[in-house]
Design a protein around this motif. Structure first.
Motif, PDB file in Angstrom:
ATOM      1  N   PHE A  13     -32.380 -46.676  27.350  1.00 37.64           N
ATOM      2  CA  PHE A  13     -33.069 -46.719  26.063  1.00 37.64           C
ATOM      3  C   PHE A  13     -34.365 -45.909  26.085  1.00 37.64           C
ATOM      4  O   PHE A  13     -34.586 -45.026  25.253  1.00 37.64           O
ATOM      5  CB  PHE A  13     -33.323 -48.191  25.733  1.00 37.64           C
ATOM      6  CG  PHE A  13     -34.134 -48.469  24.501  1.00 37.64           C
ATOM      7  CD1 PHE A  13     -33.988 -47.718  23.348  1.00 37.64           C
ATOM      8  CD2 PHE A  13     -35.041 -49.522  24.492  1.00 37.64           C
ATOM      9  CE1 PHE A  13     -34.730 -47.998  22.209  1.00 37.64           C
ATOM     10  CE2 PHE A  13     -35.783 -49.817  23.367  1.00 37.64           C
ATOM     11  CZ  PHE A  13     -35.639 -49.051  22.227  1.00 37.64           C
ATOM     12  N   ILE A  14     -35.223 -46.186  27.040  1.00 38.63           N
ATOM     13  CA  ILE A  14     -36.500 -45.482  27.128  1.00 38.63           C
ATOM     14  C   ILE A  14     -36.315 -44.100  27.734  1.00 38.63           C
ATOM     15  O   ILE A  14     -36.846 -43.102  27.239  1.00 38.63           O
ATOM     16  CB  ILE A  14     -37.518 -46.299  27.949  1.00 38.63           C
ATOM     17  CG1 ILE A  14     -37.786 -47.649  27.290  1.00 38.63           C
ATOM     18  CG2 ILE A  14     -38.829 -45.523  28.116  1.00 38.63           C
ATOM     19  CD1 ILE A  14     -38.628 -48.600  28.133  1.00 38.63           C
ATOM     20  N   GLY A  15     -35.534 -44.023  28.812  1.00 36.77           N
ATOM     21  CA  GLY A  15     -35.415 -42.773  29.548  1.00 36.77           C
ATOM     22  C   GLY A  15     -34.834 -41.635  28.747  1.00 36.77           C
ATOM     23  O   GLY A  15     -35.296 -40.492  28.847  1.00 36.77           O
ATOM     24  N   SER A  16     -33.819 -41.918  27.926  1.00 35.55           N
ATOM     25  CA  SER A  16     -33.203 -40.839  27.145  1.00 35.55           C
ATOM     26  C   SER A  16     -34.172 -40.275  26.113  1.00 35.55           C
ATOM     27  O   SER A  16     -34.208 -39.056  25.879  1.00 35.55           O
ATOM     28  CB  SER A  16     -31.929 -41.343  26.462  1.00 35.55           C
ATOM     29  OG  SER A  16     -32.199 -42.461  25.634  1.00 35.55           O
ATOM     30  N   ARG A  17     -34.962 -41.148  25.510  1.00 33.62           N
ATOM     31  CA  ARG A  17     -35.978 -40.683  24.550  1.00 33.62           C
ATOM     32  C   ARG A  17     -37.074 -39.894  25.263  1.00 33.62           C
ATOM     33  O   ARG A  17     -37.569 -38.884  24.755  1.00 33.62           O
ATOM     34  CB  ARG A  17     -36.601 -41.873  23.819  1.00 33.62           C
ATOM     35  CG  ARG A  17     -35.677 -42.623  22.879  1.00 33.62           C
ATOM     36  CD  ARG A  17     -35.429 -41.821  21.602  1.00 33.62           C
ATOM     37  NE  ARG A  17     -34.808 -42.640  20.576  1.00 33.62           N
ATOM     38  CZ  ARG A  17     -35.464 -43.218  19.569  1.00 33.62           C
ATOM     39  NH1 ARG A  17     -36.770 -43.071  19.450  1.00 33.62           N
ATOM     40  NH2 ARG A  17     -34.808 -43.931  18.676  1.00 33.62           N
ATOM     41  N   LEU A  18     -37.479 -40.379  26.424  1.00 36.17           N
ATOM     42  CA  LEU A  18     -38.509 -39.678  27.193  1.00 36.17           C
ATOM     43  C   LEU A  18     -38.018 -38.303  27.631  1.00 36.17           C
ATOM     44  O   LEU A  18     -38.776 -37.321  27.585  1.00 36.17           O
ATOM     45  CB  LEU A  18     -38.906 -40.511  28.410  1.00 36.17           C
ATOM     46  CG  LEU A  18     -39.914 -39.871  29.360  1.00 36.17           C
ATOM     47  CD1 LEU A  18     -41.251 -39.631  28.658  1.00 36.17           C
ATOM     48  CD2 LEU A  18     -40.115 -40.742  30.595  1.00 36.17           C
ATOM     49  N   ALA A  19     -36.756 -38.210  28.033  1.00 35.31           N
ATOM     50  CA  ALA A  19     -36.201 -36.920  28.440  1.00 35.31           C
ATOM     51  C   ALA A  19     -36.300 -35.900  27.309  1.00 35.31           C
ATOM     52  O   ALA A  19     -36.683 -34.743  27.531  1.00 35.31           O
ATOM     53  CB  ALA A  19     -34.748 -37.093  28.878  1.00 35.31           C
ATOM     54  N   ALA A  20     -35.957 -36.328  26.096  1.00 28.27           N
ATOM     55  CA  ALA A  20     -36.042 -35.424  24.948  1.00 28.27           C
ATOM     56  C   ALA A  20     -37.482 -35.013  24.674  1.00 28.27           C
ATOM     57  O   ALA A  20     -37.760 -33.851  24.350  1.00 28.27           O
ATOM     58  CB  ALA A  20     -35.440 -36.097  23.721  1.00 28.27           C
ATOM     59  N   LEU A  50     -26.439 -42.888  24.171  1.00 29.03           N
ATOM     60  CA  LEU A  50     -27.628 -42.516  24.938  1.00 29.03           C
ATOM     61  C   LEU A  50     -27.304 -41.406  25.937  1.00 29.03           C
ATOM     62  O   LEU A  50     -28.062 -40.450  26.086  1.00 29.03           O
ATOM     63  CB  LEU A  50     -28.184 -43.740  25.672  1.00 29.03           C
ATOM     64  CG  LEU A  50     -28.700 -44.880  24.797  1.00 29.03           C
ATOM     65  CD1 LEU A  50     -29.151 -46.046  25.674  1.00 29.03           C
ATOM     66  CD2 LEU A  50     -29.849 -44.417  23.912  1.00 29.03           C
ATOM     67  N   LEU A  51     -26.168 -41.542  26.613  1.00 26.19           N
ATOM     68  CA  LEU A  51     -25.758 -40.499  27.553  1.00 26.19           C
ATOM     69  C   LEU A  51     -25.486 -39.196  26.824  1.00 26.19           C
ATOM     70  O   LEU A  51     -25.933 -38.121  27.262  1.00 26.19           O
ATOM     71  CB  LEU A  51     -24.522 -40.958  28.321  1.00 26.19           C
ATOM     72  CG  LEU A  51     -23.925 -39.941  29.296  1.00 26.19           C
ATOM     73  CD1 LEU A  51     -24.937 -39.562  30.370  1.00 26.19           C
ATOM     74  CD2 LEU A  51     -22.651 -40.499  29.930  1.00 26.19           C
ATOM     75  N   ARG A  52     -24.780 -39.271  25.708  1.00 26.65           N
ATOM     76  CA  ARG A  52     -24.464 -38.049  24.955  1.00 26.65           C
ATOM     77  C   ARG A  52     -25.733 -37.360  24.447  1.00 26.65           C
ATOM     78  O   ARG A  52     -25.766 -36.131  24.308  1.00 26.65           O
ATOM     79  CB  ARG A  52     -23.527 -38.375  23.794  1.00 26.65           C
ATOM     80  CG  ARG A  52     -22.115 -38.777  24.234  1.00 26.65           C
ATOM     81  CD  ARG A  52     -21.133 -38.675  23.073  1.00 26.65           C
ATOM     82  NE  ARG A  52     -21.504 -39.530  21.964  1.00 26.65           N
ATOM     83  CZ  ARG A  52     -21.122 -40.800  21.840  1.00 26.65           C
ATOM     84  NH1 ARG A  52     -20.375 -41.368  22.785  1.00 26.65           N
ATOM     85  NH2 ARG A  52     -21.477 -41.522  20.795  1.00 26.65           N
ATOM     86  N   SER A  53     -26.781 -38.137  24.180  1.00 24.82           N
ATOM     87  CA  SER A  53     -28.020 -37.541  23.668  1.00 24.82           C
ATOM     88  C   SER A  53     -28.700 -36.643  24.696  1.00 24.82           C
ATOM     89  O   SER A  53     -29.588 -35.857  24.340  1.00 24.82           O
ATOM     90  CB  SER A  53     -28.995 -38.645  23.229  1.00 24.82           C
ATOM     91  OG  SER A  53     -29.580 -39.295  24.351  1.00 24.82           O
ATOM     92  N   LEU A  54     -28.285 -36.741  25.944  1.00 24.52           N
ATOM     93  CA  LEU A  54     -28.890 -35.926  27.001  1.00 24.52           C
ATOM     94  C   LEU A  54     -28.221 -34.570  27.154  1.00 24.52           C
ATOM     95  O   LEU A  54     -28.705 -33.735  27.930  1.00 24.52           O
ATOM     96  CB  LEU A  54     -28.834 -36.683  28.335  1.00 24.52           C
ATOM     97  CG  LEU A  54     -29.686 -37.956  28.395  1.00 24.52           C
ATOM     98  CD1 LEU A  54     -29.391 -38.719  29.676  1.00 24.52           C
ATOM     99  CD2 LEU A  54     -31.174 -37.623  28.304  1.00 24.52           C
ATOM    100  N   ASP A  55     -27.137 -34.332  26.418  1.00 22.42           N
ATOM    101  CA  ASP A  55     -26.484 -33.025  26.471  1.00 22.42           C
ATOM    102  C   ASP A  55     -27.470 -31.932  26.069  1.00 22.42           C
ATOM    103  O   ASP A  55     -28.074 -31.983  24.989  1.00 22.42           O
ATOM    104  CB  ASP A  55     -25.273 -32.988  25.538  1.00 22.42           C
ATOM    105  CG  ASP A  55     -24.127 -33.865  26.016  1.00 22.42           C
ATOM    106  OD1 ASP A  55     -24.164 -34.296  27.177  1.00 22.42           O
ATOM    107  OD2 ASP A  55     -23.205 -34.118  25.206  1.00 22.42           O
ATOM    108  N   GLY A  56     -27.628 -30.939  26.933  1.00 22.67           N
ATOM    109  CA  GLY A  56     -28.549 -29.849  26.650  1.00 22.67           C
ATOM    110  C   GLY A  56     -30.010 -30.196  26.839  1.00 22.67           C
ATOM    111  O   GLY A  56     -30.888 -29.351  26.626  1.00 22.67           O
ATOM    112  N   VAL A  57     -30.284 -31.439  27.222  1.00 21.69           N
ATOM    113  CA  VAL A  57     -31.676 -31.894  27.416  1.00 21.69           C
ATOM    114  C   VAL A  57     -32.020 -32.013  28.887  1.00 21.69           C
ATOM    115  O   VAL A  57     -33.110 -31.624  29.316  1.00 21.69           O
ATOM    116  CB  VAL A  57     -31.890 -33.260  26.714  1.00 21.69           C
ATOM    117  CG1 VAL A  57     -33.236 -33.874  27.090  1.00 21.69           C
ATOM    118  CG2 VAL A  57     -31.780 -33.101  25.207  1.00 21.69           C
TER     119      VAL A  57
END
Length: 378
Positions: A13-20, A50-57
């Motif tokens: 939850f936090i990590g994916s947003r922070l990565a972006a 959440l995992l898919r949101s990291l594509d390209g990030v």
């Protein structure tokens, strides 16, 4: 200065947003995540937004902090580590003790062992600590002294007395808890978070790495797990409302928490990862505003435009605290940041997101049954 940031638990939850947030500011991001089914489902590539949101990030490495090999691979090139990977949930921690200790404490020890004994480029480690390490937190006595009461007793709560007491003192008044408060966690989860923080803050300076500890309060917002029954009452109550089921309000409903919106948490973590002033610091990350469980229910009813039956049951869980409120002075004075999203606004945004998601099965009751079977839920 562009950093290469490793986020352990970075598909959460936090990590994916922070990565972006980091990638959007020109930093390189690597994510190490075990992608456990309780958070991401049985087939993460298909079931985890959440995992898919990291594509390209970010580069995503599926692995665990309990594996030295996985950590070694993830650390390649990293200059900053944001250590979010942890088992979470106060109630579950009281009976899945080995798993919590193994992931939270042994995983942190493995990370530090690598940093102490191998070549790397890491110059800062940010540890996601927790308000749970304070136990019951800070209170004022009738004559104005600050005290740190012990954990509530099963005997008192069984009699319907849910307030915090201290021998030799009259009524106590809860006040915001600052970073120099006594640390005395009341759950296995809290103990593991205290040990994680202590390991990072003690070892890192001895090996030339800047430590930063962030004591998160109750984080909520769009993207939090609606499947995991240990992620907090906003998700739990939202699922019950959408299913038209009764909400069982524990204790007397006047217990309170400091709810802090995900965007505020991400920004505080971003600043702690990149600002020179953060080095060596310990910071509360919260709103500084208490919200009772009864207030949470009413805010959710307003956000969804519907109500379901509620019952103030007097049930209680061993290991839970009565109140928590963060003193956020240090975050403001050192990093110049004050969380800005009011609870009512954040709940509306959260509810709008929830309504776009499928209605999840009710795993909450199963979690309660597990606790009751172990005499942890009364």
């Amino acid at each position: 200065m562009a950093e290469h940031v490793l986020i352990t638990g970075g598909a959460g939850f936090i990590g994916s947003r922070l990565a972006a947030r980091l990638a959007g500011s020109g930093h390189t991001v690597t994510v190490l995540d075990a992608l456990i089914p309780q958070v991401h489902g049985e087939d993460p590539e298909r079931t985890s937004p959440l995992l898919r949101s990291l594509d390209g990030v970010a580069e995503v490495i599926r692995g665990t902090v309990t594996s030295t090999d996985d950590l070694r691979r993830a650390l390649r090139g990293a200059t900053v580590v944001v250590h979010l990977a942890a088992e979470t949930g106060t109630g579950q921690s009281m009976y899945e003790i080995d798993r919590y200790v193994d992931t939270n404490m042994a995983g942190t020890a493995k990370l530090l062992d690598l940093l102490a004994n191998t070549e790397h480029a890491v110059r800062r480690v940010v540890i996601a600590s927790s308000r749970s390490i304070y136990g019951e937190g800070s209170y004022l006595t009738e004559d104005g002294r600050t005290v740190f009461p012990p954990h509530r007793s099963d005997v008192d709560m069984a009699a319907g007395d849910f307030e915090v007491h201290m021998a030799g003192e009259g009524p106590l008044t809860v006040v915001p808890t600052a970073e120099d408060a006594k640390l005395h966690p009341s759950s296995v989860y809290g103990i593991t978070k205290q040990m994680q923080e202590s390991l990072i803050m003690t070892v890192c300076p001895t090996i030339g790495i800047e430590p930063v500890a962030l004591r998160y309060q109750n984080v909520y917002g769009p993207g939090q797990s609606l499947k995991n029954p240990y992620t907090g009452i906003l998700s739990i109550f939202s699922t019950l409302i959408r299913q038209g089921k009764e909400i069982n309000i524990f204790e007397d409903g006047l217990e309170s928490r400091d709810f802090v919106y995900i965007d505020d948490v991400v920004e505080a973590t971003f600043l702690s990862s990149t600002r020179p002033e953060a080095a060596g610091g310990v910071f509360n990350v919260g709103s500084g505003v208490p919200t009772t469980v009864l207030d949470v229910v009413q805010a959710l009813f307003a956000a969804y435009g519907t109500e379901v039956p509620t019952r103030v049951s007097g049930n209680y869980r061993l290991g839970d605290i009565r109140h928590n409120i963060a003193d956020t002075t240090r975050l403001r004075e050192v990093l110049g940041y004050t969380p800005a999203v009011a609870f009512e606004e954040g709940v509306r945004s959260f509810a709008q997101w929830v309504l776009q998601e499928p209605v999840e099965g009710d795993t909450y009751q199963r979690s309660l049954d597990e606790m009751a079977a172990r005499n942890l839920l009364k």
